[in-house]
Write a protein that holds these residues in place. Structure first.
Motif, PDB file in Angstrom:
ATOM      1  N   ALA A   1     -69.505  15.139  -4.973  1.00  0.00           N
ATOM      2  CA  ALA A   1     -70.383  15.551  -6.066  1.00  0.00           C
ATOM      3  C   ALA A   1     -70.116  14.745  -7.329  1.00  0.00           C
ATOM      4  O   ALA A   1     -71.019  14.542  -8.152  1.00  0.00           O
ATOM      5  CB  ALA A   1     -70.207  17.043  -6.354  1.00  0.00           C
ATOM      6  N   GLU A   2     -68.878  14.271  -7.481  1.00  0.00           N
ATOM      7  CA  GLU A   2     -68.512  13.461  -8.642  1.00  0.00           C
ATOM      8  C   GLU A   2     -68.678  11.965  -8.391  1.00  0.00           C
ATOM      9  O   GLU A   2     -68.282  11.150  -9.223  1.00  0.00           O
ATOM     10  CB  GLU A   2     -67.069  13.766  -9.057  1.00  0.00           C
ATOM     11  CG  GLU A   2     -66.891  15.138  -9.662  1.00  0.00           C
ATOM     12  CD  GLU A   2     -67.687  15.307 -10.953  1.00  0.00           C
ATOM     13  OE1 GLU A   2     -67.846  14.309 -11.686  1.00  0.00           O
ATOM     14  OE2 GLU A   2     -68.160  16.430 -11.212  1.00  0.00           O
ATOM     15  N   GLY A   3     -69.244  11.617  -7.244  1.00  0.00           N
ATOM     16  CA  GLY A   3     -69.523  10.214  -6.963  1.00  0.00           C
ATOM     17  C   GLY A   3     -68.335   9.420  -6.465  1.00  0.00           C
ATOM     18  O   GLY A   3     -68.375   8.185  -6.448  1.00  0.00           O
ATOM     19  N   VAL A   4     -67.260  10.093  -6.060  1.00  0.00           N
ATOM     20  CA  VAL A   4     -66.067   9.405  -5.556  1.00  0.00           C
ATOM     21  C   VAL A   4     -66.255   9.112  -4.063  1.00  0.00           C
ATOM     22  O   VAL A   4     -66.612  10.003  -3.284  1.00  0.00           O
ATOM     23  CB  VAL A   4     -64.801  10.248  -5.782  1.00  0.00           C
ATOM     24  CG1 VAL A   4     -63.580   9.564  -5.169  1.00  0.00           C
ATOM     25  CG2 VAL A   4     -64.585  10.479  -7.272  1.00  0.00           C
ATOM     26  N   ASP A   5     -66.008   7.876  -3.661  1.00  0.00           N
ATOM     27  CA  ASP A   5     -66.117   7.460  -2.264  1.00  0.00           C
ATOM     28  C   ASP A   5     -64.990   8.115  -1.460  1.00  0.00           C
ATOM     29  O   ASP A   5     -63.812   7.948  -1.781  1.00  0.00           O
ATOM     30  CB  ASP A   5     -66.013   5.936  -2.196  1.00  0.00           C
ATOM     31  CG  ASP A   5     -66.287   5.374  -0.809  1.00  0.00           C
ATOM     32  OD1 ASP A   5     -65.825   5.966   0.181  1.00  0.00           O
ATOM     33  OD2 ASP A   5     -66.942   4.324  -0.720  1.00  0.00           O
ATOM     34  N   THR A   6     -65.343   8.849  -0.411  1.00  0.00           N
ATOM     35  CA  THR A   6     -64.344   9.547   0.409  1.00  0.00           C
ATOM     36  C   THR A   6     -64.276   9.000   1.828  1.00  0.00           C
ATOM     37  O   THR A   6     -63.740   9.650   2.730  1.00  0.00           O
ATOM     38  CB  THR A   6     -64.644  11.060   0.467  1.00  0.00           C
ATOM     39  OG1 THR A   6     -65.944  11.260   1.062  1.00  0.00           O
ATOM     40  CG2 THR A   6     -64.612  11.677  -0.917  1.00  0.00           C
TER      41      THR A   6
ATOM     42  N   ALA B   1     -59.763   9.159 -10.349  1.00  0.00           N
ATOM     43  CA  ALA B   1     -60.966   8.703  -9.649  1.00  0.00           C
ATOM     44  C   ALA B   1     -62.223   9.313 -10.249  1.00  0.00           C
ATOM     45  O   ALA B   1     -63.229   8.618 -10.454  1.00  0.00           O
ATOM     46  CB  ALA B   1     -60.861   9.052  -8.161  1.00  0.00           C
ATOM     47  N   VAL B   2     -62.192  10.605 -10.556  1.00  0.00           N
ATOM     48  CA  VAL B   2     -63.352  11.250 -11.177  1.00  0.00           C
ATOM     49  C   VAL B   2     -63.618  10.651 -12.555  1.00  0.00           C
ATOM     50  O   VAL B   2     -64.775  10.384 -12.918  1.00  0.00           O
ATOM     51  CB  VAL B   2     -63.133  12.770 -11.278  1.00  0.00           C
ATOM     52  CG1 VAL B   2     -64.204  13.420 -12.157  1.00  0.00           C
ATOM     53  CG2 VAL B   2     -63.151  13.404  -9.883  1.00  0.00           C
TER      54      VAL B   2
ATOM     55  N   HIS C   1     -68.010   3.523 -12.861  1.00  0.00           N
ATOM     56  CA  HIS C   1     -67.300   2.637 -11.944  1.00  0.00           C
ATOM     57  C   HIS C   1     -67.320   3.226 -10.538  1.00  0.00           C
ATOM     58  O   HIS C   1     -67.412   4.441 -10.361  1.00  0.00           O
ATOM     59  CB  HIS C   1     -65.850   2.456 -12.396  1.00  0.00           C
ATOM     60  CG  HIS C   1     -65.713   1.981 -13.803  1.00  0.00           C
ATOM     61  ND1 HIS C   1     -65.936   0.673 -14.180  1.00  0.00           N
ATOM     62  CD2 HIS C   1     -65.395   2.646 -14.946  1.00  0.00           C
ATOM     63  CE1 HIS C   1     -65.752   0.551 -15.477  1.00  0.00           C
ATOM     64  NE2 HIS C   1     -65.417   1.730 -15.971  1.00  0.00           N
ATOM     65  N   ARG C   2     -67.199   2.369  -9.556  1.00  0.00           N
ATOM     66  CA  ARG C   2     -67.152   2.852  -8.182  1.00  0.00           C
ATOM     67  C   ARG C   2     -65.700   3.117  -7.816  1.00  0.00           C
ATOM     68  O   ARG C   2     -64.891   2.189  -7.689  1.00  0.00           O
ATOM     69  CB  ARG C   2     -67.761   1.843  -7.211  1.00  0.00           C
ATOM     70  CG  ARG C   2     -67.896   2.448  -5.810  1.00  0.00           C
ATOM     71  CD  ARG C   2     -68.636   1.560  -4.852  1.00  0.00           C
ATOM     72  NE  ARG C   2     -68.678   2.217  -3.547  1.00  0.00           N
ATOM     73  CZ  ARG C   2     -68.977   1.600  -2.406  1.00  0.00           C
ATOM     74  NH1 ARG C   2     -69.272   0.321  -2.402  1.00  0.00           N
ATOM     75  NH2 ARG C   2     -68.986   2.263  -1.268  1.00  0.00           N
ATOM     76  N   ALA C   3     -65.364   4.383  -7.665  1.00  0.00           N
ATOM     77  CA  ALA C   3     -63.990   4.800  -7.383  1.00  0.00           C
ATOM     78  C   ALA C   3     -63.913   5.382  -5.982  1.00  0.00           C
ATOM     79  O   ALA C   3     -64.824   6.088  -5.533  1.00  0.00           O
ATOM     80  CB  ALA C   3     -63.529   5.838  -8.402  1.00  0.00           C
ATOM     81  N   ALA C   4     -62.817   5.090  -5.295  1.00  0.00           N
ATOM     82  CA  ALA C   4     -62.604   5.606  -3.942  1.00  0.00           C
ATOM     83  C   ALA C   4     -61.235   6.261  -3.857  1.00  0.00           C
ATOM     84  O   ALA C   4     -60.275   5.798  -4.485  1.00  0.00           O
ATOM     85  CB  ALA C   4     -62.703   4.474  -2.916  1.00  0.00           C
TER      86      ALA C   4
END
Length: 317
Positions: A71-76, A40-41, A48-51
């Motif tokens: 912080a790494e932009g991963v959707d949680t 994901a990171v 890319h948009r990763a969740a």
């Protein structure tokens, strides 16, 4: 979570690392690790948009994991705080310059309690790609049922499913892994494995060509075989593409396979042809082994050119 390019799920561990033997004491540094979170990171850093979905402990360690992912932009949005279970821990001690020893404390962790209900919402949001690994179904009966359900639902909806075999001897036997992963591979469009993992999604003892042929007959579109320092091969019905490894100074091989997978899936999402996807995959693998940590050395999109110029040409046969 709508508009997500990649959805993945599994256990995210807290890693405590020592530069020397653990029994001697000394400082430990805290890190976030996990095969699915690494992928994901890697995707997020490439734009890319990763969740990521799953469970974390409802304490400071769980908050640390969420903070690192965000912080790494991963959707949680699909990560649940579990008040009843602890964080999974991994201790790493560097015994020599070339040898690192690992100790796990993950039994009964929040991440291992993943179940189908944890995935209903994230999957219903309609990700473009669902990424699975062979680690999560080894964690518990409920996690195995959740992975199988998600693979079946995603494939039925026409969503691309990728499966990285990612066999872990400490979690289950080869026989148990084969029993779970062989049917799971039938839902996948992309299967990723090292050469010695292929028979875990095929007939016992099958060589590479036999295993690949069986997977392609079952509907898998691409079989990626990781070859370490020898690069990688990508098998499709049209033939085999090979990419040489990027010549770099390796300092830490942990996370290289996840980086490779992230690179390939990024190329898939970008619509690259097979040779260019494989080239991006080996490039991300090189970034991973050339830096310490599971994911810390992975590149941003504007950094890909730092290393891709060193990639040897791909060949098709």
């Amino acid at each position: 979570m709508s508009g997500v390019d990649l959805l993945t799920f599994g256990e995210v561990l807290v890693s405590l690392r020592s530069t020397g033997p653990l029994h001697l004491g000394g400082p430990l540094t805290m890190h976030m690790v996990g095969a699915e979170s690494n992928v994901a990171v890697g995707l997020s850093r490439l734009g890319h948009r990763a969740a990521l979905a799953g469970r974390v402990s409802d304490d400071e360690l769980g908050e640390f994991v969420l903070r690192e992912l965000r912080a790494e932009g991963v959707d949680t949005d699909g990560v649940r705080r579990d008040p009843d279970r602890p964080a999974g821990l991994m201790f790493l001690e560097r015994r020599t310059a070339d040898l690192t020893r690992v100790v796990y404390r993950r039994a009964g962790s929040a991440g291992s309690a993943l179940d189908v209900d944890d995935l209903r919402g994230p999957l219903a949001a309609g990700p473009r790609l669902v990424h699975l690994t062979g680690i999560t179904p080894a964690l518990s009966d409920s996690a195995r049922a959740a992975v199988t359900w998600a693979a079946r639902e995603a494939a039925s909806a026409g969503t691309t499913v990728s499966l990285d075999v990612n066999y872990r001897t400490r979690l289950w036997s080869r026989e148990a892994a084969r029993a779970a992963l062989t049917p799971l591979a039938g839902y996948a469009s992309v299967v990723v494995a090292s050469a010695d993992e292929l028979d875990l999604v095929a007939e016992p003892g099958a060589d590479e060509d036999t295993a690949v042929a069986g997977l392609l007959r079952r509907g898998v579109h691409t079989v990626l075989v990781k070859l370490g320092a020898d690069g990688a091969r990508a098998h499709t019905r049209d033939g085999v593409v090979h990419a040489a490894a990027v010549p770099v100074t390796a300092v830490d091989t942990v996370g290289a396979g996840d980086a490779f997978t992230a690179g390939y899936l990024s190329g898939h999402l970008d619509g690259l042809d097979l040779a260019d996807r494989l080239q991006r995959a080996v490039a991300l693998g090189a970034f991973a082994v050339a830096a310490h940590g599971d994911w810390e050395g992975l590149p941003r999109r504007d950094e890909l050119s730092l290393i891709t110029g060193s990639v040897a040409g791909t060949t098709l046969r």
